[in-house]
Design a protein around this motif. Structure first.
Motif, mmCIF file in Angstrom:
data_model
loop_
_atom_site.group_PDB
_atom_site.id
_atom_site.type_symbol
_atom_site.label_atom_id
_atom_site.label_comp_id
_atom_site.label_asym_id
_atom_site.label_seq_id
_atom_site.Cartn_x
_atom_site.Cartn_y
_atom_site.Cartn_z
ATOM 1 N N LEU A 19 39.264 33.697 39.173
ATOM 2 C CA LEU A 19 38.281 34.586 38.163
ATOM 3 C C LEU A 19 37.003 34.763 38.770
ATOM 4 C CD1 LEU A 19 39.325 32.670 35.274
ATOM 5 C CD2 LEU A 19 39.941 34.841 35.806
ATOM 6 N N GLU A 20 36.279 33.887 39.741
ATOM 7 C CA GLU A 20 34.843 34.163 40.230
ATOM 8 C C GLU A 20 35.084 35.063 41.591
ATOM 9 O OE1 GLU A 20 33.542 30.118 40.564
ATOM 10 O OE2 GLU A 20 33.109 29.999 38.392
ATOM 11 N N GLU A 21 36.302 35.403 41.837
ATOM 12 C CA GLU A 21 36.572 36.372 42.970
ATOM 13 C C GLU A 21 36.155 35.911 44.523
ATOM 14 O OE1 GLU A 21 36.334 40.217 42.833
ATOM 15 O OE2 GLU A 21 37.172 40.281 40.672
ATOM 16 N N THR A 22 35.956 34.166 44.393
ATOM 17 C CA THR A 22 35.773 33.547 45.673
ATOM 18 C C THR A 22 36.749 33.518 46.648
ATOM 19 O OG1 THR A 22 34.489 31.864 44.162
ATOM 20 C CG2 THR A 22 34.922 31.550 46.584
ATOM 21 N N ARG B 96 36.750 35.454 50.136
ATOM 22 C CA ARG B 96 37.202 34.659 51.334
ATOM 23 C C ARG B 96 38.365 35.330 52.140
ATOM 24 N NH1 ARG B 96 37.217 29.444 53.923
ATOM 25 N NH2 ARG B 96 35.321 28.938 52.743
ATOM 26 N N ALA B 97 39.257 35.867 51.300
ATOM 27 C CA ALA B 97 40.398 36.652 52.013
ATOM 28 C C ALA B 97 40.015 37.839 52.722
ATOM 29 C CB ALA B 97 41.499 36.851 51.098
ATOM 30 N N GLY B 98 38.782 38.494 52.035
ATOM 31 C CA GLY B 98 38.468 39.724 52.313
ATOM 32 C C GLY B 98 39.073 41.091 52.150
ATOM 33 N N ILE B 99 40.101 40.695 51.217
ATOM 34 C CA ILE B 99 40.721 41.793 50.433
ATOM 35 C C ILE B 99 40.643 41.571 48.726
ATOM 36 C CG2 ILE B 99 42.310 42.485 52.475
ATOM 37 C CD1 ILE B 99 44.491 40.755 50.909
ATOM 38 N N PRO B 100 40.991 42.828 48.396
ATOM 39 C CA PRO B 100 41.006 42.719 46.708
ATOM 40 C C PRO B 100 42.066 41.991 46.210
ATOM 41 C CG PRO B 100 41.065 44.933 47.415
ATOM 42 C CD PRO B 100 40.934 44.237 48.695
ATOM 43 N N LEU B 101 42.291 41.784 45.067
ATOM 44 C CA LEU B 101 43.526 41.738 44.536
ATOM 45 C C LEU B 101 43.910 42.457 43.561
ATOM 46 C CD1 LEU B 101 45.751 39.134 44.343
ATOM 47 C CD2 LEU B 101 44.070 37.889 42.708
ATOM 48 N N ASP B 102 44.969 43.475 43.848
ATOM 49 C CA ASP B 102 44.895 44.473 43.201
ATOM 50 C C ASP B 102 46.331 44.755 42.530
ATOM 51 O OD1 ASP B 102 43.318 47.420 43.764
ATOM 52 O OD2 ASP B 102 45.348 47.656 43.010
ATOM 53 N N VAL B 103 46.375 45.153 41.277
ATOM 54 C CA VAL B 103 47.918 45.280 40.678
ATOM 55 C C VAL B 103 48.715 46.377 41.293
ATOM 56 C CG1 VAL B 103 46.893 47.275 39.174
ATOM 57 C CG2 VAL B 103 48.722 45.737 38.331
ATOM 58 N N ASP B 104 48.321 47.342 42.201
ATOM 59 C CA ASP B 104 49.000 48.207 42.984
ATOM 60 C C ASP B 104 49.488 47.559 44.428
ATOM 61 O OD1 ASP B 104 48.711 50.141 40.796
ATOM 62 O OD2 ASP B 104 46.943 50.821 41.495
ATOM 63 N N LYS C 96 48.446 31.640 36.485
ATOM 64 C CA LYS C 96 49.225 32.818 35.867
ATOM 65 C C LYS C 96 48.160 33.469 35.001
ATOM 66 C CE LYS C 96 52.967 32.169 33.401
ATOM 67 N NZ LYS C 96 54.096 31.429 33.107
ATOM 68 N N GLU C 97 47.536 32.686 34.091
ATOM 69 C CA GLU C 97 46.679 33.352 32.967
ATOM 70 C C GLU C 97 45.463 34.021 33.578
ATOM 71 O OE1 GLU C 97 47.297 33.889 30.027
ATOM 72 O OE2 GLU C 97 49.264 32.862 30.553
ATOM 73 N N ALA C 98 44.742 33.401 34.816
ATOM 74 C CA ALA C 98 43.787 34.000 35.627
ATOM 75 C C ALA C 98 44.275 35.453 36.017
ATOM 76 C CB ALA C 98 43.225 32.980 36.545
ATOM 77 N N LEU C 99 45.516 35.593 36.679
ATOM 78 C CA LEU C 99 45.879 36.440 37.219
ATOM 79 C C LEU C 99 45.920 37.636 36.404
ATOM 80 C CD1 LEU C 99 48.190 35.042 39.819
ATOM 81 C CD2 LEU C 99 46.151 36.272 40.506
ATOM 82 N N LYS C 100 46.520 37.320 34.962
ATOM 83 C CA LYS C 100 46.437 38.310 33.984
ATOM 84 C C LYS C 100 45.306 38.845 33.586
ATOM 85 C CE LYS C 100 51.122 36.578 32.100
ATOM 86 N NZ LYS C 100 51.608 35.768 31.015
ATOM 87 N N THR C 101 44.334 37.927 33.544
ATOM 88 C CA THR C 101 43.041 38.244 33.192
ATOM 89 C C THR C 101 42.638 39.506 34.229
ATOM 90 O OG1 THR C 101 42.668 36.170 32.212
ATOM 91 C CG2 THR C 101 40.758 37.589 32.648
ATOM 92 N N LEU C 102 42.970 39.196 35.404
ATOM 93 C CA LEU C 102 42.469 40.012 36.375
ATOM 94 C C LEU C 102 43.387 41.339 36.435
ATOM 95 C CD1 LEU C 102 41.983 37.634 39.211
ATOM 96 C CD2 LEU C 102 40.160 38.754 38.034
#
Ligand SMILES: Cc1cc2nc3c(=O)[nH]c(=O)nc-3n(C[C@H](O)[C@H](O)[C@H](O)COP(=O)(O)OP(=O)(O)OC[C@H]3O[C@@H](n4cnc5c(N)ncnc54)[C@H](O)[C@@H]3O)c2cc1C
Ligand SMILES: NC(=O)c1ccc[n+]([C@@H]2O[C@H](COP(=O)([O-])OP(=O)(O)OC[C@H]3O[C@@H](n4cnc5c(N)ncnc54)[C@H](OP(=O)(O)O)[C@@H]3O)[C@@H](O)[C@H]2O)c1
Length: 276
Positions: free
Chosen positions: A220-223, A227-235, A252-258
Protein backbone atom coordinates in the motif's frame (compact mmCIF):
# COMPACT_ATOMS: atom_id res chain seq x y z
CA UNK A 1 -3.66 -48.88 1.85
CA UNK A 2 -5.12 -46.82 -1.03
CA UNK A 3 -3.71 -47.41 -4.53
CA UNK A 4 -2.37 -43.86 -4.55
CA UNK A 5 -0.23 -44.28 -1.46
CA UNK A 6 3.39 -45.25 -1.84
CA UNK A 7 6.25 -45.58 0.61
CA UNK A 8 9.16 -43.16 0.15
CA UNK A 9 12.52 -43.12 1.95
CA UNK A 10 14.14 -40.07 3.55
CA UNK A 11 17.42 -39.27 1.79
CA UNK A 12 18.54 -36.08 3.60
CA UNK A 13 17.49 -33.63 6.28
CA UNK A 14 18.50 -29.99 6.80
CA UNK A 15 17.67 -28.26 10.07
CA UNK A 16 17.29 -24.49 9.69
CA UNK A 17 16.07 -23.61 13.22
CA UNK A 18 14.43 -25.60 16.04
CA UNK A 19 11.10 -24.83 14.27
CA UNK A 20 12.06 -25.29 10.63
CA UNK A 21 13.61 -28.09 8.61
CA UNK A 22 13.74 -29.48 5.08
CA UNK A 23 14.08 -33.02 3.84
CA UNK A 24 14.32 -34.98 0.63
CA UNK A 25 12.71 -38.34 -0.14
CA UNK A 26 12.85 -40.81 -3.00
CA UNK A 27 10.51 -40.02 -5.87
CA UNK A 28 8.34 -42.86 -7.19
CA UNK A 29 8.93 -43.25 -10.96
CA UNK A 30 5.27 -42.82 -11.77
CA UNK A 31 4.77 -39.65 -9.70
CA UNK A 32 4.27 -36.52 -11.84
CA UNK A 33 3.34 -33.01 -10.68
CA UNK A 34 3.38 -29.38 -11.80
CA UNK A 35 5.52 -26.75 -10.04
CA UNK A 36 3.39 -25.13 -7.32
CA UNK A 37 1.35 -28.22 -6.46
CA UNK A 38 1.15 -30.02 -3.13
CA UNK A 39 0.81 -33.62 -1.99
CA UNK A 40 -0.41 -35.36 1.10
CA UNK A 41 2.46 -36.78 3.13
CA UNK A 42 1.95 -39.38 5.81
CA UNK A 43 3.93 -40.43 8.84
CA UNK A 44 3.44 -43.45 11.06
CA UNK A 45 5.39 -42.52 14.21
CA UNK A 46 5.91 -46.17 15.23
CA UNK A 47 7.99 -46.63 12.07
CA UNK A 48 10.43 -43.77 12.81
CA UNK A 49 13.96 -44.76 13.88
CA UNK A 50 13.62 -42.26 16.72
CA UNK A 51 10.95 -44.39 18.43
CA UNK A 52 12.44 -47.73 17.43
CA UNK A 53 15.71 -46.70 19.13
CA UNK A 54 13.81 -45.71 22.27
CA UNK A 55 11.46 -48.65 22.55
CA UNK A 56 13.08 -51.50 20.64
CA UNK A 57 12.05 -52.66 17.17
CA UNK A 58 8.28 -52.51 17.70
CA UNK A 59 7.50 -49.05 19.04
CA UNK A 60 3.74 -49.60 18.69
CA UNK A 61 3.90 -52.41 21.26
CA UNK A 62 5.01 -49.84 23.82
CA UNK A 63 2.52 -47.16 22.79
CA UNK A 64 -0.53 -47.99 20.64
CA UNK A 65 -1.19 -44.35 19.84
CA UNK A 66 2.08 -44.21 17.88
CA UNK A 67 0.80 -46.75 15.37
CA UNK A 68 -1.39 -44.55 13.18
CA UNK A 69 -0.87 -42.91 9.81
CA UNK A 70 -1.14 -39.10 10.03
CA UNK A 71 -1.39 -37.16 6.77
CA UNK A 72 -0.92 -33.45 6.01
CA UNK A 73 -0.70 -31.30 2.87
CA UNK A 74 2.82 -30.33 1.81
CA UNK A 75 3.94 -28.19 -1.11
CA UNK A 76 6.76 -29.62 -3.17
CA UNK A 77 9.96 -27.54 -3.10
CA UNK A 78 11.84 -29.48 -5.75
CA UNK A 79 11.30 -29.10 -9.47
CA UNK A 80 9.17 -31.48 -11.53
CA UNK A 81 12.45 -32.46 -13.26
CA UNK A 82 14.28 -33.54 -10.07
CA UNK A 83 14.92 -37.18 -9.25
CA UNK A 84 14.07 -36.61 -5.58
CA UNK A 85 11.24 -34.78 -3.81
CA UNK A 86 12.04 -31.98 -1.36
CA UNK A 87 9.82 -30.50 1.34
CA UNK A 88 10.16 -27.54 3.75
CA UNK A 89 8.46 -27.95 7.13
CA UNK A 90 7.47 -26.02 10.20
CA UNK A 91 7.54 -27.71 13.61
CA UNK A 92 4.45 -27.00 15.67
CA UNK A 93 5.40 -28.39 19.09
CA UNK A 94 1.89 -29.73 19.82
CA UNK A 95 0.94 -30.36 16.18
CA UNK A 96 -0.14 -33.96 15.54
CA UNK A 97 1.94 -34.25 12.36
CA UNK A 98 5.01 -32.07 12.81
CA UNK A 99 5.67 -32.99 16.45
CA UNK A 100 6.37 -36.47 14.98
CA UNK A 101 7.86 -35.44 11.65
CA UNK A 102 10.54 -33.39 13.41
CA UNK A 103 12.16 -36.70 14.49
CA UNK A 104 12.75 -37.83 10.89
CA UNK A 105 16.11 -39.41 10.18
CA UNK A 106 17.78 -40.41 6.93
CA UNK A 107 16.54 -43.90 6.04
CA UNK A 108 13.11 -43.45 7.66
CA UNK A 109 10.02 -44.14 5.57
CA UNK A 110 7.09 -41.80 4.90
CA UNK A 111 3.85 -42.28 2.99
CA UNK A 112 3.18 -40.26 -0.14
CA UNK A 113 -0.23 -39.90 -1.71
CA UNK A 114 0.82 -39.65 -5.33
CA UNK A 115 -2.22 -37.62 -6.37
CA UNK A 116 -0.88 -34.05 -6.74
CA UNK A 117 -3.28 -31.26 -5.79
CA UNK A 118 -3.58 -27.52 -6.17
CA UNK A 119 -4.04 -24.67 -8.60
CA UNK A 120 -1.22 -22.41 -7.47
CA UNK A 121 0.46 -23.05 -10.79
CA UNK A 122 1.56 -20.66 -13.52
CA UNK A 123 -0.57 -22.49 -16.09
CA UNK A 124 -3.69 -20.99 -14.47
CA UNK A 125 -2.90 -17.59 -15.97
CA UNK A 126 -4.23 -16.87 -19.44
CA UNK A 127 -4.84 -13.15 -19.16
CA UNK A 128 -2.95 -10.87 -18.70
CA UNK A 129 -0.15 -12.48 -20.70
CA UNK A 130 2.96 -13.36 -18.64
CA UNK A 131 5.01 -10.22 -18.01
CA UNK A 132 5.62 -9.52 -14.32
CA UNK A 133 5.45 -12.35 -11.80
CA UNK A 134 5.13 -11.45 -8.12
CA UNK A 135 5.66 -14.35 -5.71
CA UNK A 136 4.79 -13.30 -2.15
CA UNK A 137 5.42 -15.80 0.66
CA UNK A 138 5.48 -16.04 4.43
CA UNK A 139 7.41 -18.80 6.21
CA UNK A 140 7.18 -22.24 4.61
CA UNK A 141 4.89 -20.68 1.96
CA UNK A 142 8.14 -20.19 0.05
CA UNK A 143 8.04 -23.86 -1.01
CA UNK A 144 5.89 -23.76 -4.18
CA UNK A 145 7.74 -20.70 -5.47
CA UNK A 146 11.11 -22.45 -5.25
CA UNK A 147 9.70 -25.22 -7.41
CA UNK A 148 8.52 -22.67 -10.02
CA UNK A 149 11.91 -20.93 -9.97
CA UNK A 150 13.61 -24.21 -10.75
CA UNK A 151 11.92 -24.32 -14.13
CA UNK A 152 13.68 -22.45 -16.96
CA UNK A 153 10.31 -21.81 -18.60
CA UNK A 154 9.36 -19.48 -15.72
CA UNK A 155 12.50 -17.44 -16.36
CA UNK A 156 11.87 -17.38 -20.09
CA UNK A 157 8.17 -16.51 -19.90
CA UNK A 158 8.39 -13.46 -17.63
CA UNK A 159 10.15 -10.11 -18.07
CA UNK A 160 10.41 -9.69 -14.30
CA UNK A 161 10.14 -12.15 -11.42
CA UNK A 162 9.85 -10.66 -7.94
CA UNK A 163 10.20 -12.98 -4.96
CA UNK A 164 9.29 -11.36 -1.64
CA UNK A 165 9.75 -13.70 1.30
CA UNK A 166 8.77 -12.72 4.83
CA UNK A 167 9.98 -14.38 8.03
CA UNK A 168 9.96 -13.33 11.65
CA UNK A 169 13.72 -13.64 12.20
CA UNK A 170 16.89 -13.79 10.13
CA UNK A 171 17.43 -17.45 11.08
CA UNK A 172 13.96 -18.31 9.78
CA UNK A 173 14.76 -16.86 6.36
CA UNK A 174 15.69 -20.27 4.99
CA UNK A 175 16.97 -21.16 1.49
CA UNK A 176 18.89 -17.90 0.98
CA UNK A 177 21.85 -19.72 -0.59
CA UNK A 178 19.48 -21.71 -2.80
CA UNK A 179 17.79 -18.51 -3.98
CA UNK A 180 21.20 -17.02 -4.82
CA UNK A 181 22.23 -20.13 -6.72
CA UNK A 182 18.94 -20.17 -8.68
CA UNK A 183 19.62 -16.55 -9.63
CA UNK A 184 23.12 -17.44 -10.83
CA UNK A 185 22.13 -20.64 -12.61
CA UNK A 186 18.96 -19.54 -14.39
CA UNK A 187 19.94 -15.85 -14.66
CA UNK A 188 22.87 -16.94 -16.82
CA UNK A 189 20.54 -18.79 -19.19
CA UNK A 190 18.18 -15.92 -19.99
CA UNK A 191 18.59 -12.64 -21.90
CA UNK A 192 18.30 -10.43 -18.80
CA UNK A 193 19.79 -11.88 -15.58
CA UNK A 194 18.47 -8.84 -13.67
CA UNK A 195 14.88 -9.91 -14.33
CA UNK A 196 14.87 -11.76 -10.99
CA UNK A 197 14.44 -9.50 -7.96
CA UNK A 198 14.66 -11.07 -4.51
CA UNK A 199 13.25 -9.04 -1.62
CA UNK A 200 13.82 -10.53 1.84
CA UNK A 201 11.53 -9.28 4.62
CA UNK A 202 12.39 -9.84 8.28
CA UNK A 203 9.70 -8.49 10.56
CA UNK A 204 11.01 -8.95 14.10
CA UNK A 205 14.71 -8.07 13.91
CA UNK A 206 16.95 -5.97 11.69
CA UNK A 207 18.79 -7.38 8.67
CA UNK A 208 20.80 -5.21 6.34
CA UNK A 209 19.16 -5.12 2.91
CA UNK A 210 15.87 -6.60 4.12
CA UNK A 211 12.54 -4.81 4.44
CA UNK A 212 10.93 -4.90 7.88
CA UNK A 213 7.20 -4.22 7.45
CA UNK A 214 4.42 -6.70 6.64
CA UNK A 215 3.53 -7.27 2.99
CA UNK A 216 0.18 -5.40 2.87
CA UNK A 217 1.77 -2.24 4.26
CA UNK A 218 4.75 -2.56 1.91
CA UNK A 219 2.34 -2.80 -1.02
CA UNK A 220 0.00 0.00 0.00
CA UNK A 221 2.92 2.37 0.66
CA UNK A 222 4.51 1.19 -2.62
CA UNK A 223 7.76 0.28 -0.83
CA UNK A 224 7.73 -3.18 -2.40
CA UNK A 225 7.14 -1.82 -5.89
CA UNK A 226 9.95 0.72 -5.43
CA UNK A 227 12.34 -1.96 -4.19
CA UNK A 228 11.37 -4.18 -7.14
CA UNK A 229 11.81 -1.28 -9.54
CA UNK A 230 8.59 -2.06 -11.41
CA UNK A 231 4.97 -1.02 -10.95
CA UNK A 232 2.27 -3.43 -9.85
CA UNK A 233 -0.18 -3.17 -12.67
CA UNK A 234 -3.57 -4.75 -13.39
CA UNK A 235 -2.53 -5.23 -17.04
CA UNK A 236 0.80 -6.94 -16.37
CA UNK A 237 0.97 -8.56 -12.93
CA UNK A 238 0.54 -12.20 -11.99
CA UNK A 239 0.60 -12.18 -8.17
CA UNK A 240 0.77 -15.36 -6.11
CA UNK A 241 0.35 -15.42 -2.32
CA UNK A 242 1.24 -18.40 -0.15
CA UNK A 243 1.52 -19.11 3.56
CA UNK A 244 -0.17 -17.56 6.60
CA UNK A 245 -3.93 -17.14 5.91
CA UNK A 246 -3.97 -13.75 7.65
CA UNK A 247 -1.21 -12.56 5.34
CA UNK A 248 -3.10 -13.97 2.35
CA UNK A 249 -6.31 -12.20 3.35
CA UNK A 250 -4.71 -8.84 4.24
CA UNK A 251 -2.48 -8.85 1.17
CA UNK A 252 -5.39 -9.77 -1.10
CA UNK A 253 -7.30 -6.76 0.23
CA UNK A 254 -4.26 -4.49 -0.26
CA UNK A 255 -3.89 -5.71 -3.84
CA UNK A 256 -7.58 -5.10 -4.53
CA UNK A 257 -7.20 -1.57 -3.17
CA UNK A 258 -4.43 -1.13 -5.73
CA UNK A 259 -6.83 -2.20 -8.50
CA UNK A 260 -5.79 -5.84 -8.98
CA UNK A 261 -8.36 -8.61 -9.25
CA UNK A 262 -8.61 -12.27 -8.29
CA UNK A 263 -7.72 -14.77 -11.00
CA UNK A 264 -10.81 -16.72 -12.01
CA UNK A 265 -11.15 -19.04 -15.01
CA UNK A 266 -7.73 -17.95 -16.24
CA UNK A 267 -8.29 -14.20 -16.06
CA UNK A 268 -7.05 -11.82 -13.38
CA UNK A 269 -4.00 -11.13 -11.29
CA UNK A 270 -4.20 -12.78 -7.88
CA UNK A 271 -3.88 -16.48 -7.00
CA UNK A 272 -3.58 -17.70 -3.41
CA UNK A 273 -2.90 -20.71 -1.22
CA UNK A 274 -3.57 -20.81 2.53
CA UNK A 275 -1.52 -23.20 4.68
CA UNK A 276 -4.01 -23.39 7.54
C1 LIG B 1 -2.15 -26.65 0.49
C2 LIG B 1 -1.28 -26.73 1.71
C3 LIG B 1 0.10 -26.85 1.57
C4 LIG B 1 0.91 -26.90 2.72
N1 LIG B 1 2.26 -26.97 2.56
C5 LIG B 1 3.05 -26.95 3.66
C6 LIG B 1 4.47 -26.96 3.53
O1 LIG B 1 5.01 -27.03 2.43
N2 LIG B 1 5.20 -26.92 4.66
C7 LIG B 1 4.62 -26.86 5.91
O2 LIG B 1 5.34 -26.83 6.92
N3 LIG B 1 3.30 -26.86 6.05
C8 LIG B 1 2.50 -26.92 4.97
N4 LIG B 1 1.15 -26.93 5.11
C9 LIG B 1 0.61 -27.04 6.48
C10 LIG B 1 0.60 -28.53 6.88
O3 LIG B 1 -0.40 -29.20 6.14
C11 LIG B 1 0.34 -28.74 8.38
O4 LIG B 1 -0.63 -27.88 8.86
C12 LIG B 1 1.61 -28.54 9.17
O5 LIG B 1 2.50 -29.57 8.81
C13 LIG B 1 1.37 -28.62 10.67
O6 LIG B 1 0.77 -29.86 10.98
P1 LIG B 1 0.49 -30.25 12.48
O7 LIG B 1 -0.40 -31.45 12.52
O8 LIG B 1 1.78 -30.37 13.23
O9 LIG B 1 -0.31 -29.00 13.05
P2 LIG B 1 -1.77 -28.57 12.60
O10 LIG B 1 -2.73 -29.06 13.62
O11 LIG B 1 -2.00 -28.95 11.17
O12 LIG B 1 -1.64 -26.99 12.69
C14 LIG B 1 -1.66 -26.33 13.95
C15 LIG B 1 -1.41 -24.86 13.78
O13 LIG B 1 -0.06 -24.64 13.39
C16 LIG B 1 0.05 -23.49 12.57
N5 LIG B 1 0.67 -23.91 11.29
C17 LIG B 1 0.34 -24.98 10.52
N6 LIG B 1 1.14 -25.07 9.43
C18 LIG B 1 1.99 -24.02 9.53
C19 LIG B 1 3.06 -23.59 8.71
N7 LIG B 1 3.40 -24.25 7.57
N8 LIG B 1 3.75 -22.49 9.09
C20 LIG B 1 3.41 -21.82 10.25
N9 LIG B 1 2.41 -22.19 11.07
C21 LIG B 1 1.71 -23.28 10.71
C22 LIG B 1 -1.36 -22.94 12.41
O14 LIG B 1 -1.56 -21.96 13.41
C23 LIG B 1 -2.21 -24.16 12.67
O15 LIG B 1 -3.49 -23.83 13.12
C24 LIG B 1 0.32 -26.88 4.00
C25 LIG B 1 -1.07 -26.80 4.13
C26 LIG B 1 -1.87 -26.72 3.01
C27 LIG B 1 -3.35 -26.62 3.19
N1 LIG C 1 10.10 -19.00 19.01
C1 LIG C 1 8.98 -19.63 18.80
O1 LIG C 1 8.35 -20.15 19.69
C2 LIG C 1 8.49 -19.71 17.42
C3 LIG C 1 9.18 -19.03 16.46
C4 LIG C 1 8.71 -19.12 15.16
C5 LIG C 1 7.63 -19.88 14.87
N2 LIG C 1 6.96 -20.54 15.85
C6 LIG C 1 5.79 -21.35 15.52
O2 LIG C 1 5.54 -21.29 14.17
C7 LIG C 1 4.27 -20.73 13.87
C8 LIG C 1 4.45 -19.52 13.01
O3 LIG C 1 5.40 -19.81 12.04
P1 LIG C 1 6.02 -18.72 11.09
O4 LIG C 1 6.90 -17.77 11.85
O5 LIG C 1 6.58 -19.43 9.92
O6 LIG C 1 4.72 -18.02 10.55
P2 LIG C 1 4.11 -16.59 10.66
O7 LIG C 1 3.64 -16.26 12.02
O8 LIG C 1 3.13 -16.66 9.57
O9 LIG C 1 5.26 -15.54 10.30
C9 LIG C 1 5.94 -15.52 9.05
C10 LIG C 1 5.93 -14.11 8.49
O10 LIG C 1 4.59 -13.78 8.14
C11 LIG C 1 4.32 -12.48 8.62
N3 LIG C 1 2.89 -12.27 8.84
C12 LIG C 1 2.11 -12.81 9.79
N4 LIG C 1 0.84 -12.34 9.65
C13 LIG C 1 0.85 -11.50 8.60
C14 LIG C 1 -0.16 -10.70 7.98
N5 LIG C 1 -1.42 -10.68 8.41
N6 LIG C 1 0.20 -9.94 6.93
C15 LIG C 1 1.47 -9.94 6.48
N7 LIG C 1 2.47 -10.66 7.04
C16 LIG C 1 2.15 -11.44 8.09
C17 LIG C 1 5.10 -12.43 9.92
O11 LIG C 1 5.21 -11.07 10.33
P3 LIG C 1 5.09 -10.66 11.90
O12 LIG C 1 6.43 -10.96 12.48
O13 LIG C 1 4.79 -9.20 11.81
O14 LIG C 1 4.01 -11.46 12.51
C18 LIG C 1 6.41 -13.06 9.48
O15 LIG C 1 7.22 -12.15 8.82
C19 LIG C 1 3.59 -20.39 15.15
O16 LIG C 1 2.36 -21.08 15.15
C20 LIG C 1 4.55 -20.90 16.22
O17 LIG C 1 4.00 -22.05 16.85
C21 LIG C 1 7.38 -20.45 17.11
Amino acid sequence: MSDNIQTVTVLSKTTWTPNLFSFTVTRPDSFKFTAGQFVRLGVNPSQLSYYKQQTGEDASAADDSLDEDIFRAYSIVSSPFDEVLEFFSIVIPDGAFTSQLQHLEVGDELLLNTMPFGFLTLARYQKPEPKDLWLLATGTGLAPFLSMLEDLKTWEDYDHIVLAYSARSVAELAYIDKIKSLQEEFGSLVDDPAKFIFIPIVTREPLEGALTERLPKLLLEETLQQRAGIPLDVDSAHVMLCGNPDMVEDTKEALKTLGLVMNRRGEGNIAVENYW
